[in-house]
Scaffold this active site. Sequence first.
Site, PDB file in Angstrom:
ATOM      1  CG  ASP A 196      -2.147  -0.945   1.109  1.00 39.47           C
ATOM      2  OD1 ASP A 196      -2.223  -1.326   0.026  1.00 39.47           O
ATOM      3  OD2 ASP A 196      -2.492  -1.242   2.214  1.00 39.47           O
ATOM      4  CG  ASP A 209      -6.839  -1.481  -1.283  1.00 38.23           C
ATOM      5  OD1 ASP A 209      -7.388  -2.749  -1.661  1.00 38.23           O
ATOM      6  OD2 ASP A 209      -5.780  -1.024  -0.910  1.00 38.23           O
TER       7      ASP A 209
END
Length: 209
Positions: A114, A133
Amino acid sequence: MAQILIVILMLVAVFLDQISKYLVVIYMELEESVDIIPGIFRFTYIQNTGAAFGSFSDSRWVFMILSSVAIIAILVYIFWKKPQSKLLLSSLILIVGGGVGNMIDRVRLGYVIDFLDFCALPDLWMWVFNIADSFVVVGAGLMILWLILDMIKETKAEKAKKLAGANENNADEQGANTTLDDWSTDAKVSGEDACAQQSDTDTNGESNE
């Protein structure tokens, strides 16, 4: 041809996710932050062992199984049912592309990379996420939009159907009333003709006498 295009778009989504993560790993250190828009948005490299946005970090295998089942189910739906709505199809492509992108990380690395970090409101938003995401969230949003529009369309169609049925019933009633009026008129005319004929007959009889 349409199915090939769908596969290509999914692969493009996976590629964008994977290439962005690759660049982050190459050019950034773990937990390093780089300001893009100071005080609002930055890149922060973290390793997420949980689900989207770093949630449920102790349940990696559970989410791997659930993600795999969801991806397979969506693929079966796309290539078997062949949805005609471009909005629905776009949402499913984004969800699958994002799901596959994160699945690659979980299988290959044991965690998800991330790096997208909106830091303007740390008390309200504290999660770091990635392009996969984003694809999943946007895809889910498009699906909700499609559901709402489809419900509105069905409601309008149902109202139009009821209105058409009501108009048809009114037309039938008007037709029946018109027919009854015609019968009444015909009967009245026939009665008047009969009376006139009887009167003529009586008159002729009296004349003969």
